[in-house]
Design an enzyme around this catalytic site. Sequence first.
Site, PDB file in Angstrom:
ATOM      1  N   GLU A  79       0.791  -1.225   0.000  1.00 39.50           N
ATOM      2  CA  GLU A  79       0.000   0.000   0.000  1.00 39.50           C
ATOM      3  C   GLU A  79       0.830   1.285   0.000  1.00 39.50           C
ATOM      4  OE1 GLU A  79      -3.357   0.385  -0.165  1.00 39.50           O
ATOM      5  OE2 GLU A  79      -3.622  -1.783  -0.436  1.00 39.50           O
ATOM      6  N   SER A  86     -55.836 -22.050  31.156  1.00 38.64           N
ATOM      7  CA  SER A  86     -55.707 -22.802  32.409  1.00 38.64           C
ATOM      8  C   SER A  86     -54.356 -22.676  33.086  1.00 38.64           C
ATOM      9  CB  SER A  86     -55.985 -24.274  32.160  1.00 38.64           C
ATOM     10  OG  SER A  86     -57.240 -24.422  31.557  1.00 38.64           O
TER      11      SER A  86
END
Lengths: 774, 155
Positions: free
Chosen positions: A201, A480
């Site tokens: 780079e 229930s």
Amino acid sequence: MVRRPTRKRKSTVQQQNKRYSRTKSRIKNRLLRWPHWRKTVIGLAVLFLAYVVFLDVVIRVSFEGKRWALPAHVYARPLELYPGVRLSPSQFNQELERLGYRYAYRPTEPGTFARQDDRFYLITRSFQFWDSKEPSRQLDIHFADGRLESLRDASLDKELTLARMDPPRIGGIYPAHHEDRILVQLKDTPPLLGQALIVVEDRNFYSHIGLDPRAIARALWVNLTGSGGLQGGSTLTQQLVKNFFLSNARSLWRKANEAIMALLLEWHYDKNEILEAYFNEVYLGQDGNRAIHGFGLASRFYFDKPIERLTLPEVAVMVAMIRGPGYYHPYRHPGRLLERRNLVLDLMAQQGVIRQSQALSAKQSALGVIQDRTTSANSYPAFMDLVRRQLKEDYREKDLTSEGLRIFTTLDPSVQVTVEETVKQQVKALDRQRGLNDQLQSAVVITSTTNGEVLAMLGDRKPGYAGFNRVLDAQRPVGSLLKPAIYLTAIEKARQYNLLSLIDDAAITLKAQGGVTWSPKNYDGQSHGEVPLYRALVNSYNLATVRLGMKLGFEAIEDTLHRLGINKSIPPYPSMLLGAIELTPLEIAQMYQTLASGGFRTPLRAIREVMTADGKPLQRYPIHIEQTVDGKSIAVLTSAMQEIMRSGTGKGVRQFFPEDVELAGKTGTTDELRDSWFAGFGSDYLGIVWLGTDDNQPIHLTGGSGALVVWSDMMRRLQTQSLLPSAAEGVEVLPIDPESLLVAGYSCSGKVNLAFVKGTAPEYYAPCAGGGKR
Amino acid sequence: MIKALFYFLLVGFMLMLGACTTAPEKPAGFVVGEEQDKGEQILPDDRTSKTVLALLDSAQASAKAGQLHNAEAQLERALRIEPRNAVLWYYMAKLRLHQNRLAEAAGLAAKSNSLAGKDRKLRADNWRIIAHARNQQGDLAGAQQAQEQVDQLKQ
């Protein structure tokens, strides 16, 4: 003596003043004489300088202050290893896979393991926990009969009583830009990485001043002539500045800013500081929403290893990806990436960073990236949602997304995976069976009965789906499931009720709100006459329950529900007695937690501890327990709930469990079979399952034919442990003859085991047991 | 003679080594802060695993060093391994009592009692914690009841 020098000084000052004013007027005259363009230039220069100073401040503040917002990292529970712990070799193997331990013929470094059947040899990673630092150890582990048999530290040649694995990371809490990174220091990175980066780079990185005219010229040349080249014109410093401070826009203004800032950065900081920042900033791909930044995280993410252990070909892959993590994507475009990696290796050899032979052999190797794990960021969305909500009570969003907090949660990934697999299979099967066109939805939560830790959670039948979290947000009638609270209210009045007290199951019509009448029905449409209390609960008789509830009064039942952990106000309508109130699966879990833990209300917890980014303790979420129901009453109720699982609405569980495994639970079904619920527990796990559709369509499933099936299969796979006899003082468990409701003997058939507060049990033996007083 | 002495010392040395490398044979109690009652400590029973004993050792060391947050975490680890070990819940209660978190101490002591079975000494101490907590919270009648339990268990 004193005055003279004063006078003398005065005269000097006067002289100086004169001199100043002369100079001043001279400058003024000169300025006046200057042409306009000069003034403009000076003005611009001053402005420019001010701007540079501004940029300088920007750079220094952000570079020296906190450079990166670190998301909070969320961990599952760490696996504790000790002799005797229930853990199979395959479960342990799965844990190692979750943790990214790699198989090695001869493990030599942390995070590797070898296995021979029931024996594992591994080197654990060290980890800073809340209470201590767990060192890296060489463990020699032997399993037998589904348990850990022996645990040795191989390097010390010593038996261990306890070792703790590092905790699996299950997600993060990200800032808006979703950046994630693991910060690394330059000194901890392989030198090859920096060298490769520089070669590819920015070859003159160590000599330029932030800009590299030669590189710019070369890039221009490449652009003009169109000849291919590997290196761009931007220095690493410029790239860093761009990523750090600037947008991606390609404008001259941005370029100029970039150049100035690059120069300033170089002016203030040395090369290695800049390189280190670059290492941590560089963007290297996506994991779903999460942006992978920095070599530290990328190395974990793509190679599953800490950066210091990257090999040459892996280093080259990292550097190759920088130019375009999307274009050179390891999973989508492996060919491209491989080609570029080889270019990087060639360049490294060409520049003398590595030998030609090294490059050649590295080029032979595969990409080496681990399997695509890109979903890992979104695992367990329902549980993460709960963690987030609990955290938000104590932390600001900003702190959660920027301080790099470490959140230690209660999630048990092995339980979670079991839940996911069961739901996937069973819900699909039930959906098909009832022709629901994939509309059947599900919510599941599993907690530890003893400490209220949430171990697993599923808010959608599709495990990774992060939409509507039904565990926390689906308010559904509970049917229930409410009944145990009503029966408990009765049982607590031990002088009036025991499990054999007779209640009437005859039809009843009540005035409901608005003057309308309400005539509840039993599920089978029948009335069963006078029935003992336990049988009404075991068979979930509605009429008997309504009659009992009306006798007990709404207030008493509401009080019981509150003591069990339901914080909502309960509407005082008769239909409430049959569960016409809406609760979320999590609220049900809270209620049943109190039952499962013997009457101790324990707020459900998803978080154990929070630590800072550097491993310092911040906050604990300890266990809180409060006794809200007497242990004797709970023991009595639980014995009836166990009978539900033997002969009542929950007996379907026996297709999955042998008779001798004692479990307790309750089914729940709502009008027109719209919701199918099951809540139940063994001695270790409490599980809540809800099935239904989001648009409230009938699903043609009762609690017993739907949710119970999912629950049973899930609990079987989890190997939930049988309930143990209650340790509560003052309770006795007796076999009861269901015919005479007296104490049964060996020769009685169909006897049921029920608990009684001492002094309330039947005093006589049943005829089948020969009769007579006990 | 010298040889015998040599072997004697060697065996002694080996025993010492052995003692160092295994979990402590005799479990220690859990003392937090300057306890009022210097009486006999309640110790974990024989069924307590070596793993839990090791964690209790760490918890005791943490408490001694004033790191109560660590002691708490270690006790919770022990409880995850043996959730029905009444003594562990009692130690948690003692920790909370020392921190003056009375309601929590009472809850934990009650939990310990629910698992204590026939251990009268442990139950008496749990009731003592409950009595103290209730007393401090102004629940004098409740404290009185708890104290009666203590007295009854001590007989």
